[in-house]
Design an enzyme around this catalytic site. Sequence first.
Site, short mmCIF file in Angstrom:
data_model
loop_
_atom_site.label_atom_id
_atom_site.label_comp_id
_atom_site.label_asym_id
_atom_site.label_seq_id
_atom_site.Cartn_x
_atom_site.Cartn_y
_atom_site.Cartn_z
N GLY A 12 0.86 -3.62 -0.66
CA GLY A 12 1.31 -4.74 0.17
C GLY A 12 2.08 -4.27 1.39
O GLY A 12 2.44 -3.09 1.52
N ASP A 13 2.25 -5.18 2.35
CA ASP A 13 3.02 -4.92 3.58
C ASP A 13 2.41 -3.82 4.44
O ASP A 13 3.12 -3.09 5.14
CB ASP A 13 4.48 -4.57 3.23
CG ASP A 13 5.14 -5.66 2.40
OD1 ASP A 13 4.80 -6.83 2.59
OD2 ASP A 13 5.98 -5.32 1.55
N LYS A 16 -1.22 -6.34 7.31
CA LYS A 16 -2.41 -7.22 7.30
C LYS A 16 -2.30 -8.33 8.34
O LYS A 16 -3.25 -8.64 9.04
CB LYS A 16 -2.57 -7.86 5.91
CG LYS A 16 -2.81 -6.85 4.80
CD LYS A 16 -2.86 -7.52 3.44
CE LYS A 16 -1.54 -8.08 2.98
NZ LYS A 16 -0.49 -7.09 2.71
N GLY A 17 -1.07 -8.92 8.43
CA GLY A 17 -0.89 -10.06 9.34
C GLY A 17 -1.22 -9.68 10.77
O GLY A 17 -1.95 -10.41 11.46
N GLY A 40 4.54 -11.99 3.05
CA GLY A 40 5.30 -12.06 4.30
C GLY A 40 4.52 -11.26 5.33
O GLY A 40 4.40 -10.04 5.22
N HIS A 41 3.91 -11.95 6.28
CA HIS A 41 3.04 -11.30 7.27
C HIS A 41 3.70 -11.42 8.65
O HIS A 41 3.99 -12.51 9.11
CB HIS A 41 1.66 -11.96 7.26
CG HIS A 41 0.93 -11.77 5.95
ND1 HIS A 41 -0.32 -12.27 5.70
CD2 HIS A 41 1.29 -11.10 4.82
CE1 HIS A 41 -0.69 -11.93 4.46
NE2 HIS A 41 0.26 -11.23 3.91
N GLN A 222 -0.90 -9.68 -0.51
CA GLN A 222 -0.64 -8.60 -1.45
C GLN A 222 -1.68 -7.48 -1.24
O GLN A 222 -2.07 -7.28 -0.11
CB GLN A 222 -0.61 -9.10 -2.90
CG GLN A 222 0.58 -9.98 -3.23
CD GLN A 222 0.40 -11.41 -2.78
OE1 GLN A 222 -0.61 -12.04 -3.06
NE2 GLN A 222 1.38 -11.96 -2.10
N THR A 299 12.23 -11.34 1.47
CA THR A 299 13.31 -11.11 0.51
C THR A 299 14.36 -10.16 1.07
O THR A 299 15.47 -10.08 0.52
CB THR A 299 12.74 -10.50 -0.80
OG1 THR A 299 12.12 -9.26 -0.49
CG2 THR A 299 11.73 -11.43 -1.46
N GLY A 413 2.24 0.73 16.90
CA GLY A 413 3.46 -0.02 17.19
C GLY A 413 3.27 -1.44 16.68
O GLY A 413 2.14 -1.85 16.43
P1 GDP Z 1 1.70 -7.50 5.76
O1 GDP Z 1 2.40 -8.17 4.63
O2 GDP Z 1 0.61 -6.60 5.30
O3 GDP Z 1 1.24 -8.46 6.82
O4 GDP Z 1 2.79 -6.57 6.45
P2 GDP Z 1 4.35 -6.91 6.74
O5 GDP Z 1 4.43 -7.82 7.92
O6 GDP Z 1 5.02 -7.32 5.49
O7 GDP Z 1 4.92 -5.47 7.06
C1 GDP Z 1 4.44 -4.71 8.11
C2 GDP Z 1 5.64 -4.36 9.02
O8 GDP Z 1 5.27 -3.28 9.84
C3 GDP Z 1 6.03 -5.48 9.96
O9 GDP Z 1 7.41 -5.40 10.17
C4 GDP Z 1 5.28 -5.15 11.23
O10 GDP Z 1 5.88 -5.67 12.41
C5 GDP Z 1 5.34 -3.66 11.21
N1 GDP Z 1 4.21 -2.99 11.86
C6 GDP Z 1 2.88 -3.31 11.78
N2 GDP Z 1 2.14 -2.39 12.44
C7 GDP Z 1 3.01 -1.48 12.92
C8 GDP Z 1 2.83 -0.27 13.66
O11 GDP Z 1 1.73 0.16 14.00
N3 GDP Z 1 3.98 0.42 13.96
C9 GDP Z 1 5.22 0.01 13.58
N4 GDP Z 1 6.27 0.75 13.90
N5 GDP Z 1 5.41 -1.13 12.89
C10 GDP Z 1 4.32 -1.85 12.56
P1 IMO Z 2 2.21 -9.20 1.37
O1 IMO Z 2 1.10 -10.22 1.48
C1 IMO Z 2 4.55 -6.51 -1.11
C2 IMO Z 2 5.14 -7.68 -5.28
C3 IMO Z 2 6.56 -7.98 -5.74
C4 IMO Z 2 6.47 -7.55 -7.19
C5 IMO Z 2 5.07 -7.99 -7.59
C6 IMO Z 2 5.01 -9.34 -8.28
O2 IMO Z 2 3.33 -9.44 2.33
O3 IMO Z 2 1.69 -7.82 1.40
P2 IMO Z 2 5.25 -11.86 -7.44
O4 IMO Z 2 6.38 -12.56 -6.77
O5 IMO Z 2 3.97 -11.90 -6.68
O6 IMO Z 2 5.04 -12.27 -8.87
O7 IMO Z 2 5.72 -10.30 -7.52
O8 IMO Z 2 4.32 -8.04 -6.39
N1 IMO Z 2 4.67 -8.45 -4.11
C7 IMO Z 2 4.53 -7.94 -2.89
N2 IMO Z 2 4.85 -6.72 -2.40
N3 IMO Z 2 3.95 -7.42 -0.31
C8 IMO Z 2 3.60 -8.63 -0.79
O9 IMO Z 2 2.87 -9.51 -0.06
C9 IMO Z 2 3.93 -8.96 -2.12
N4 IMO Z 2 3.76 -10.05 -2.89
C10 IMO Z 2 4.21 -9.73 -4.11
O10 IMO Z 2 7.49 -7.22 -5.00
O11 IMO Z 2 6.52 -6.13 -7.27
MG MG Z 3 4.29 -8.41 3.81
#
Ligand code: GDP
Ligand code: IMO
Ligand code: MG
Length: 434
Positions: A12-13, A16-17, A40-41, A222, A299, A413
């Site tokens: 995750g994270d 993707k967003g 959280g995207h 996720q 969170t 970035g």
């Molecule tokens: P998602 O859940 O997959 O959409 O990802 P999140 O938004 O939770 O986490 C990605 C984080 O990395 C966010 O804070 C973005 O702004 C940041 N981010 C995404 N691409 C880049 C990148 O190429 N460089 C840097 N430094 N940050 C990035």
């Molecule tokens: P995005 O879409 C990262 C993790 C939680 C926990 C497990 C189960 O932003 O990538 P839940 O509340 O779904 O029952 O939690 O999954 N988790 C994530 N970790 N990015 C996410 O979403 C997540 N959604 C759930 O931290 O380990």
């Molecule tokens: Mg996220």
Amino acid sequence: MSNVVVVGAQWGDEGKGRIVDWLAEQADLVVRYNGGHNAGHTLVVNGQTYKLALLPSGIVRGKPGLIGNGVALDPEALLAEIDRMAALGIRVTPDVLQIAETATLVLPVHRAIDAAQERLRAQPIGTTLRGIGPAYEDKVGRRGLRVCDLAEPQLLAQKLDGLLAHHNAWFRGLGLEPFPRDAMLNDLLAMAPRILPFVGRVWERLDRAHASGQRTVFEGSQAVMLDVDWGSYPYVTSSTTLAAGVASGAGIAPSRIGQVLGVSKVYATRVGEGPFTSEVGGATGDLLRQRGAEYGVNTGRPRRCGWLDTVQLRQSCKVAGIDLLALTKLDVLDGFESVYLCTGYELDGQRIDYMPSASAEQQRLRPVLKRFDGWEGTTRGIRSYGELPSQAATLIEAIQQEVGVEVSMITTGPERDDAIVLRSPFAHTGGAAV
Ligand code: GDP
Ligand code: IMO
Ligand code: MG
């Protein structure tokens, strides 16, 4: 190929967003098919940050979004998010957002159950405490409330009674207070007039989109390692995060899914508990967290950090059917003297090249690391492959080779256009790009 599915290829994270936002420029529709506001995207556009949890990420470009039946929808969270977007100048009206009638509802009682379950677990999962797991449990237990129930106040009250009869027996059995009904029912009835105008037949909209040759991006939440079947169970979420979830979670034929774009950082993070073989502690882990701003979008929890695990990534690409990779956050590795890839595991003294299924075995894995030279200067904002330091290009090529999947994008970035695009997934014709 007119559709692309964006899937998290790690924990995750991965970014993707922002990848969905980029693809949305070339698309007509963006669709969420799994998860809920545990996601959280983040999008950064001209210095403005948008944090999305339930709304499809195309919304920031004004691209219509659909929320499929596979999503666990907390109506309170959705309305709060719509209001937050309005404050940032993004108007979310029924013209740009449609919600499936059959999406399951996440209720306050689910949050209470999520918290109680975590407290009771000998080994907590570290959930987001959003009630997502308990809502999906009610869905498969066939006592869940669905979005369409909001239109039938009497039925809604009856169903809520049935749901609470089930859960309050559990609360009482544990010596906990039963969850009160009236406030929950009244709040749902009060929210219904704001939610119902968005509700419609998402499957039909998708069918029309296909018939008229529109391009659709399916936005996964996720990631593969959090998938309820293919992730590091039980440290997973409760939905199908893979592209396979698109067909049942949005209502389209599997044959229409299109290209599957897996997103991975060039290092690795995990938030919550569970095995993480390539995790790095100490000063290096702290540096990755600080440079990558690795804190949960919703969170605020610090994310665990480590090196990219190419064994995990290769296996995830296979089970999830990932056709192409987007590698994100290359700039975070700027200035490291050495960077590493985890290219194998040791399990009880034996070298293995796959991720075992049993949680106990996953916990005992030791990483086999391969060292690469870091680079001086910055890759931040670089938009052409040729401008990358040679060491960064070597790392990208090694990742592509280890994983065996073509890299089609690299981000440098957080800003929308901080990306090297080797080949748009919409225009994919096969063959290696790097
Ligand atoms: P998602 O859940 O997959 O959409 O990802 P999140 O938004 O939770 O986490 C990605 C984080 O990395 C966010 O804070 C973005 O702004 C940041 N981010 C995404 N691409 C880049 C990148 O190429 N460089 C840097 N430094 N940050 C990035
Ligand atoms: P995005 O879409 C990262 C993790 C939680 C926990 C497990 C189960 O932003 O990538 P839940 O509340 O779904 O029952 O939690 O999954 N988790 C994530 N970790 N990015 C996410 O979403 C997540 N959604 C759930 O931290 O380990
Ligand atoms: Mg996220």
